[in-house]
Design a protein around this motif. Structure first.
Motif, PDB file in Angstrom:
ATOM      1  N   THR A   1       0.722  -1.205   0.188  1.00 14.94           N
ATOM      2  CA  THR A   1      -0.089  -0.100  -0.040  1.00 14.94           C
ATOM      3  C   THR A   1       0.844   1.495  -0.019  1.00 14.94           C
ATOM      4  O   THR A   1       1.677   1.579   1.097  1.00 14.94           O
ATOM      5  CB  THR A   1      -1.059   0.057   0.930  1.00 14.94           C
TER       6      THR A   1
ATOM      7  N   ILE B   1      -7.956  -1.921   9.269  1.00 18.35           N
ATOM      8  CA  ILE B   1      -8.273  -1.860   7.943  1.00 18.35           C
ATOM      9  C   ILE B   1      -9.119  -2.859   7.407  1.00 18.35           C
ATOM     10  O   ILE B   1      -9.962  -2.486   6.538  1.00 18.35           O
ATOM     11  CB  ILE B   1      -7.085  -1.283   7.036  1.00 18.35           C
TER      12      ILE B   1
ATOM     13  N   TRP C   1      -6.717   0.940  -0.861  1.00  7.82           N
ATOM     14  CA  TRP C   1      -7.478   0.741   0.362  1.00  7.82           C
ATOM     15  C   TRP C   1      -7.650  -0.520   0.552  1.00  7.82           C
ATOM     16  O   TRP C   1      -8.647  -1.338   0.151  1.00  7.82           O
ATOM     17  CB  TRP C   1      -8.726   1.722   0.351  1.00  7.82           C
TER      18      TRP C   1
ATOM     19  N   ARG D   1      -8.826  -3.221   1.892  1.00  2.00           N
ATOM     20  CA  ARG D   1      -9.918  -4.184   3.067  1.00  2.00           C
ATOM     21  C   ARG D   1     -10.007  -5.445   2.667  1.00  2.00           C
ATOM     22  O   ARG D   1     -10.341  -6.266   3.500  1.00  2.00           O
ATOM     23  CB  ARG D   1     -10.939  -3.137   2.819  1.00  2.00           C
TER      24      ARG D   1
END
Length: 407
Positions: A79, A95, A379, A381
């Motif tokens: 990331t 997260i 992001w 997740r």
């Protein structure tokens, strides 16, 4: 995939077309932001995003991984705003999306009168493997204080569900809410409970191919079990994530000031809380006042774990708990993932030379990823690099495992 050349060209075009007000006005700020962003992305692509190192002495195993598990050779893109090991370790639990599953809980008795809690996800709606007796099964081992509700465990269950497999989560004694029936918990070196679980699952589904996945201390326990048993195990393969290869080196790393503040002290208090919950059983044998004064995991292990399992000293326990000394005795295919910036398992302690001497063992080593982190995407997740590697390996093994010919 990122391309440095394409990215630089696109940024240049954008600057030329959008920023036309010279050194004054809003264009200056925009130019500065874009310039810094371009420099950061260039740094990221040149120094952060890298292919993992694959260490595999067995030619058949290496070929198998390269053909069926592209994650072992693809560039790992951490990331972009969270690539440092400690940051990845801390943020993943907050997260990562936590899938929801309805487990079937089972308690099994142990030879010493204790009990072990197993959480089953049977995947009875599996269309790929509708016959429960032959449905591939994976035993999952959480980390030091982990249970079947950890996000990394739930992600592995989710991946297994999509592939049609069954999962069984092995919860260590006393950590999943069940009562402690005897004054004994668990440790990384004692494999008796794990062996009981493996044979219990195998006895129920003897025709189902069986493998295991261990995370952190669960990975240490699984490796120590495999080192003890060699080929005498119902398991056909295993995958390990973020194992602490050398317990003394892990303790040294975690006792550095920043690491102690971020991780060590918190985990020590979690261990003490678990002991305190079972105080009525444990205080008959142990000096819990000393245990509760521990400020580090090493101090806790010295006063509690090593005493419980009869070691003369903490040094003796840590040596026996270190999988690096047993790697040469592993006789089934095992894939191990570690990050060089994992403070729980420092890079210099990864047993690369030992792995090179065992054709049954393969190491995948990333430069970044932290401890059970391996976040990727803007992001992250839904899926991590660790999840992708897990899914690819278990699917490859259950479908093509016969291609591996261990020596």
């Amino acid at each position: 995939m990122f391309s440095l050349q394409v990215l630089t060209r696109e940024l240049s075009v954008y600057l030329e077309s959008q920023v036309r007000v010279g050194l004054f006005g809003s264009g200056v700020g925009l130019s500065l932001v874009l310039g810094v962003s371009a420099a950061y992305v260039c740094y990221y692509l040149s120094s952060i995003a890298k292919k993992p190192r694959l260490v595999a002495a067995g030619e058949a195993f290496r070929t198998f991984l390269e053909q069926h598990c592209p994650a072992v050779t693809d560039t790992y893109y951490p990331t972009i705003w969270c690539w440092e090991g400690r940051a990845q370790t801390l943020l993943r639990p907050f997260i990562a999306y936590k899938p929801s599953f309805q487990y079937t809980n089972e308690h099994i008795k142990t030879a010493d009168g204790g009990q072990i809690s197993l959480d089953w996800f049977n995947n009875d709606v599996s269309t790929l493997y509708p016959d429960a007796s032959t449905r591939p099964t994976i035993i999952l081992l959480p980390g030091l204080t982990g249970t079947s509700r950890e996000s990394y465990i739930l992600h592995m269950v989710q991946q297994s569900k999509t592939l049609g497999y069954r999962c069984v989560v092995f919860n260590n004694r006393g950590v999943a809410g069940e009562d402690l029936l005897t004054p004994r918990t668990y440790c990384a070196s004692n494999t008796e409970d794990l062996e009981a679980v493996i044979y219990h699952v195998y006895s129920i589904y003897p025709s189902a191919p069986l493998m295991a996945a261990g995370v952190s201390m669960g990975g240490m326990l699984l490796l120590n079990y495999l080192g003890h048993t060699g080929k005498e195990t119902p398991l056909k393969a295993a995958i390990i994530f973020s194992a602490g290869w050398n317990a003394p080196e892990s303790a040294n790393s975690l006792e550095k000031p920043v690491n102690w503040l971020l991780f060590n002290y918190y985990l020590t208090t979690c261990l003490q809380s678990s002991v305190n919950r079972h105080r009525h059983v444990l205080e008959k044998i142990f000096n819990l006042d000393l245990v509760m004064k521990a400020k580090t995991i090493r101090e806790f292990d010295k006063e509690f774990t090593s005493v419980m399992f009869g070691y003369p000293s903490i040094e003796d326990y840590y040596k026996d708990a270190s999988p690096c000394y047993k790697l040469k005795s592993v006789e089934i295919p095992v894939l191990c993932l570690n990050a060089l910036d994992d403070v729980f398992s420092p890079g210099h302690a990864i047993p690369i030379e030992s792995a090179k001497q065992n054709p049954n063992v393969a190491l995948v080593i990333t430069s970044f990823g932290g401890h059970i982190g391996f976040l990727e995407g803007i992001w992250p997740r839904q899926c991590t690099y660790m999840d992708r590697l897990f899914k690819q390996f278990v699917q490859a093994f259950f479908e093509h495992g016969s291609e591996i010919h261990s020596t």
